[in-house]
Design a protein around this motif. Structure first.
Motif, PDB file in Angstrom:
ATOM      1  N   SER A 158       0.942  -1.145  -0.120  1.00 28.97           N
ATOM      2  CA  SER A 158      -0.172  -0.021  -0.027  1.00 28.97           C
ATOM      3  C   SER A 158       1.242   1.179  -0.406  1.00 28.97           C
ATOM      4  O   SER A 158       1.896   1.152  -0.391  1.00 28.97           O
ATOM      5  N   VAL A 159       0.052   2.472   0.742  1.00 32.53           N
ATOM      6  CA  VAL A 159       0.900   3.682   0.291  1.00 32.53           C
ATOM      7  C   VAL A 159       2.046   3.735   1.376  1.00 32.53           C
ATOM      8  O   VAL A 159       3.041   4.913   1.417  1.00 32.53           O
ATOM      9  N   LEU A 160       1.752   2.869   2.009  1.00 29.27           N
ATOM     10  CA  LEU A 160       3.087   2.785   3.144  1.00 29.27           C
ATOM     11  C   LEU A 160       4.504   2.007   3.222  1.00 29.27           C
ATOM     12  O   LEU A 160       5.541   1.328   3.491  1.00 29.27           O
ATOM     13  N   ALA A 161       4.376   0.893   2.018  1.00 33.42           N
ATOM     14  CA  ALA A 161       5.429   0.278   1.197  1.00 33.42           C
ATOM     15  C   ALA A 161       6.482   1.307   1.180  1.00 33.42           C
ATOM     16  O   ALA A 161       6.276   2.452   1.137  1.00 33.42           O
ATOM     17  N   LEU A 162       8.015   0.868   0.920  1.00 30.69           N
ATOM     18  CA  LEU A 162       9.004   1.502   1.067  1.00 30.69           C
ATOM     19  C   LEU A 162       9.380   3.209  -0.302  1.00 30.69           C
ATOM     20  O   LEU A 162       9.854   3.497  -0.120  1.00 30.69           O
ATOM     21  N   ASN A 163       8.760   1.555  -1.394  1.00 34.71           N
ATOM     22  CA  ASN A 163       8.692   2.249  -2.651  1.00 34.71           C
ATOM     23  C   ASN A 163       7.842   3.359  -2.995  1.00 34.71           C
ATOM     24  O   ASN A 163       7.782   3.740  -4.202  1.00 34.71           O
ATOM     25  N   ARG A 164       6.632   3.078  -2.114  1.00 32.50           N
ATOM     26  CA  ARG A 164       5.914   4.544  -2.139  1.00 32.50           C
ATOM     27  C   ARG A 164       5.813   5.612  -1.426  1.00 32.50           C
ATOM     28  O   ARG A 164       4.939   5.901  -1.093  1.00 32.50           O
ATOM     29  N   LEU A 165       6.696   5.519  -0.309  1.00 31.11           N
ATOM     30  CA  LEU A 165       6.213   6.249   0.855  1.00 31.11           C
ATOM     31  C   LEU A 165       7.163   7.839   0.224  1.00 31.11           C
ATOM     32  O   LEU A 165       7.807   7.950  -0.484  1.00 31.11           O
ATOM     33  N   ARG A 166       6.614   8.962   0.419  1.00 33.32           N
ATOM     34  CA  ARG A 166       6.979  10.118   0.169  1.00 33.32           C
ATOM     35  C   ARG A 166       8.349  10.726   0.865  1.00 33.32           C
ATOM     36  O   ARG A 166       8.802  10.085   1.664  1.00 33.32           O
ATOM     37  N   VAL A 167       9.223  11.794   0.303  1.00 36.42           N
ATOM     38  CA  VAL A 167      10.393  11.132   0.465  1.00 36.42           C
ATOM     39  C   VAL A 167      10.615  12.218   1.321  1.00 36.42           C
ATOM     40  O   VAL A 167      11.626  11.863   2.763  1.00 36.42           O
ATOM     41  N   ASP A 168       9.424  13.308   1.948  1.00 34.43           N
ATOM     42  CA  ASP A 168       9.358  14.087   3.278  1.00 34.43           C
ATOM     43  C   ASP A 168       9.251  12.683   4.556  1.00 34.43           C
ATOM     44  O   ASP A 168       9.463  12.683   5.769  1.00 34.43           O
ATOM     45  N   HIS A 169       8.598  11.323   4.304  1.00 32.35           N
ATOM     46  CA  HIS A 169       8.194  10.723   5.456  1.00 32.35           C
ATOM     47  C   HIS A 169       9.854   9.763   5.113  1.00 32.35           C
ATOM     48  O   HIS A 169       9.881   9.453   6.128  1.00 32.35           O
ATOM     49  N   VAL A 170      10.608   9.605   4.062  1.00 34.77           N
ATOM     50  CA  VAL A 170      11.771   8.855   4.340  1.00 34.77           C
ATOM     51  C   VAL A 170      12.680   9.162   5.568  1.00 34.77           C
ATOM     52  O   VAL A 170      13.603   9.042   5.762  1.00 34.77           O
ATOM     53  N   ARG A 171      12.685  10.572   4.861  1.00 39.68           N
ATOM     54  CA  ARG A 171      13.255  11.296   5.699  1.00 39.68           C
ATOM     55  C   ARG A 171      13.933  11.349   6.612  1.00 39.68           C
ATOM     56  O   ARG A 171      14.289  11.463   8.038  1.00 39.68           O
ATOM     57  N   ALA A 172      12.192  11.814   7.393  1.00 36.38           N
ATOM     58  CA  ALA A 172      11.440  11.266   9.353  1.00 36.38           C
ATOM     59  C   ALA A 172      12.158  10.285   9.317  1.00 36.38           C
ATOM     60  O   ALA A 172      12.025  10.328  10.555  1.00 36.38           O
ATOM     61  N   LEU A 173      11.943   8.955   9.349  1.00 38.88           N
ATOM     62  CA  LEU A 173      12.622   7.943   9.462  1.00 38.88           C
ATOM     63  C   LEU A 173      13.788   7.368   9.395  1.00 38.88           C
ATOM     64  O   LEU A 173      14.042   6.596  11.032  1.00 38.88           O
ATOM     65  N   SER A 174      14.328   8.068   8.823  1.00 35.96           N
ATOM     66  CA  SER A 174      15.923   7.947   8.153  1.00 35.96           C
ATOM     67  C   SER A 174      16.607   9.053   9.537  1.00 35.96           C
ATOM     68  O   SER A 174      17.544   7.668  10.140  1.00 35.96           O
ATOM     69  N   GLN A 175      16.018   9.781  10.184  1.00 35.05           N
ATOM     70  CA  GLN A 175      16.679  10.748  11.471  1.00 35.05           C
ATOM     71  C   GLN A 175      16.029  10.145  12.387  1.00 35.05           C
ATOM     72  O   GLN A 175      17.240   9.857  13.051  1.00 35.05           O
ATOM     73  N   VAL A 176      15.042   8.957  12.519  1.00 30.49           N
ATOM     74  CA  VAL A 176      14.627   8.878  13.915  1.00 30.49           C
ATOM     75  C   VAL A 176      15.476   7.201  13.770  1.00 30.49           C
ATOM     76  O   VAL A 176      15.721   6.735  15.162  1.00 30.49           O
ATOM     77  N   LEU A 177      16.096   6.902  12.785  1.00 30.81           N
ATOM     78  CA  LEU A 177      16.840   4.994  12.317  1.00 30.81           C
ATOM     79  C   LEU A 177      18.435   5.432  12.841  1.00 30.81           C
ATOM     80  O   LEU A 177      19.373   4.772  12.175  1.00 30.81           O
ATOM     81  N   PHE A 178      18.741   7.316  13.015  1.00 30.69           N
ATOM     82  CA  PHE A 178      20.596   7.409  12.840  1.00 30.69           C
ATOM     83  C   PHE A 178      20.759   7.376  12.067  1.00 30.69           C
ATOM     84  O   PHE A 178      22.342   7.178  11.907  1.00 30.69           O
ATOM     85  N   LEU A 179      20.357   7.562  10.502  1.00 28.29           N
ATOM     86  CA  LEU A 179      20.676   8.074   9.604  1.00 28.29           C
ATOM     87  C   LEU A 179      20.443   8.919   8.649  1.00 28.29           C
ATOM     88  O   LEU A 179      19.622  10.463   9.386  1.00 28.29           O
ATOM     89  N   THR A 180      21.530   9.557   8.185  1.00 30.27           N
ATOM     90  CA  THR A 180      21.337  11.260   7.912  1.00 30.27           C
ATOM     91  C   THR A 180      20.669  11.307   6.979  1.00 30.27           C
ATOM     92  O   THR A 180      19.540  10.868   5.630  1.00 30.27           O
ATOM     93  N   PRO A 181      19.590  12.597   7.152  1.00 26.92           N
ATOM     94  CA  PRO A 181      18.136  12.124   6.324  1.00 26.92           C
ATOM     95  C   PRO A 181      18.116  13.819   5.307  1.00 26.92           C
ATOM     96  O   PRO A 181      17.418  13.711   4.190  1.00 26.92           O
ATOM     97  N   TYR A 182      20.220  13.806   4.839  1.00 26.30           N
ATOM     98  CA  TYR A 182      20.345  15.125   4.026  1.00 26.30           C
ATOM     99  C   TYR A 182      20.413  14.309   2.385  1.00 26.30           C
ATOM    100  O   TYR A 182      21.443  15.522   1.906  1.00 26.30           O
ATOM    101  N   LEU A 183      20.252  12.861   2.572  1.00 29.14           N
ATOM    102  CA  LEU A 183      21.122  12.263   1.047  1.00 29.14           C
ATOM    103  C   LEU A 183      19.895  12.765  -0.216  1.00 29.14           C
ATOM    104  O   LEU A 183      18.454  13.444   0.003  1.00 29.14           O
ATOM    105  N   PRO A 184      20.406  13.382  -1.441  1.00 28.19           N
ATOM    106  CA  PRO A 184      19.865  13.511  -2.440  1.00 28.19           C
ATOM    107  C   PRO A 184      17.984  12.792  -2.469  1.00 28.19           C
ATOM    108  O   PRO A 184      18.573  11.322  -1.722  1.00 28.19           O
TER     109      PRO A 184
END
Length: 226
Positions: free
Chosen positions: A108-134
């Motif tokens: 669904s829209v929660l699949a990783l390949n369908r998440l919006r970029v700002d959602h992916v950035r937020a998840l990355s930040q929570v998981l200690f990954l830089t959210p600032y990649l292209p």
């Protein structure tokens, strides 16, 4: 209005409420950790932290009607709303509850390949990954990180989490999103065993559920509901 623009706006509105839950979560985790360590109630927090908690609750309420429209079938989405509501209220979800959401996070829209970029950035930040990649690199980076942890999980299950030293145990919990500074070794071991029970049942196609579970399983662990 151009149909493509209209569809884009509708798509954005459908999942904004869900994204709000994760945009705030890193700061909420810090506040809840502080409350636990200092034995504070919500009413004893400074104004800004109290307001953050209040806003988190408001974001959850906004997500409910939007999500009911956005993700069919209704009954399945109601499950994820009730899990998010429990976590927001201080409860700790069970593995069966997360596994019940498996199809929502893979198709669904929660699949990783369908998440919006700002959602992916937020998840990355929570998981200690830089959210600032292209944007083009964010999603593969998050997926790679989650699947690498899953590979470690399977090796750890084979070894047995009871074989880890205290330092290794806390490092393993931290990698998987748990702040263990306020927890004893027995609590850390119990959480890690629960995490392995989830991770080792999932496949690569479940990477989004695993990433979100790092938030849902760790946020309130070891703390009584407010």
């Amino acid at each position: 209005m151009d149909k493509r623009l209209s569809d884009s706006l509708k798509s954005h509105c459908k999942i904004t409420g869900i994204q709000a839950l994760f945009l705030e979560v890193k700061e909420i985790r810090k506040i809840k950790s502080k409350m636990s360590q200092q034995r504070l109630s919500t009413q004893q927090l400074p104004y800004r932290e109290m307001e953050r908690l209040r806003q988190f609750r408001r974001d959850l309420l906004k997500a409910i009607p939007i999500g009911i429209i956005a993700i069919p079938p209704f009954a399945n989405f109601l499950v994820i709303v009730l899990i998010c509501a429990q976590v927001q209220g201080g409860a700790h979800p069970q593995l069966a509850q997360l596994l019940a959401l498996r199809s929502l996070f893979s198709g669904s829209v929660l699949a990783l390949n369908r998440l919006r970029v700002d959602h992916v950035r937020a998840l990355s930040q929570v998981l200690f990954l830089t959210p600032y990649l292209p944007a083009v690199l964010l999603r593969p980076r998050l997926r790679s990180h989650v699947l690498e942890i899953q590979q470690l999980d399977r090796a750890l299950l084979h070894l047995g989490p009871g074989q880890l030293s205290g330092e290794e145990l806390r490092a393993a919990c931290y990698l998987r999103g748990l702040d263990s500074t306020h927890l004893g070794q027995a609590e850390c071991r119990a959480w890690l065993e629960q995490w392995l029970g989830l991770s080792c049942q999932l496949q690569a196609s479940d990477a989004s559920l695993l990433a979100h579970s790092m938030v849902l399983l760790s946020l309130n662990y070891g703390r009584p509901p407010e």
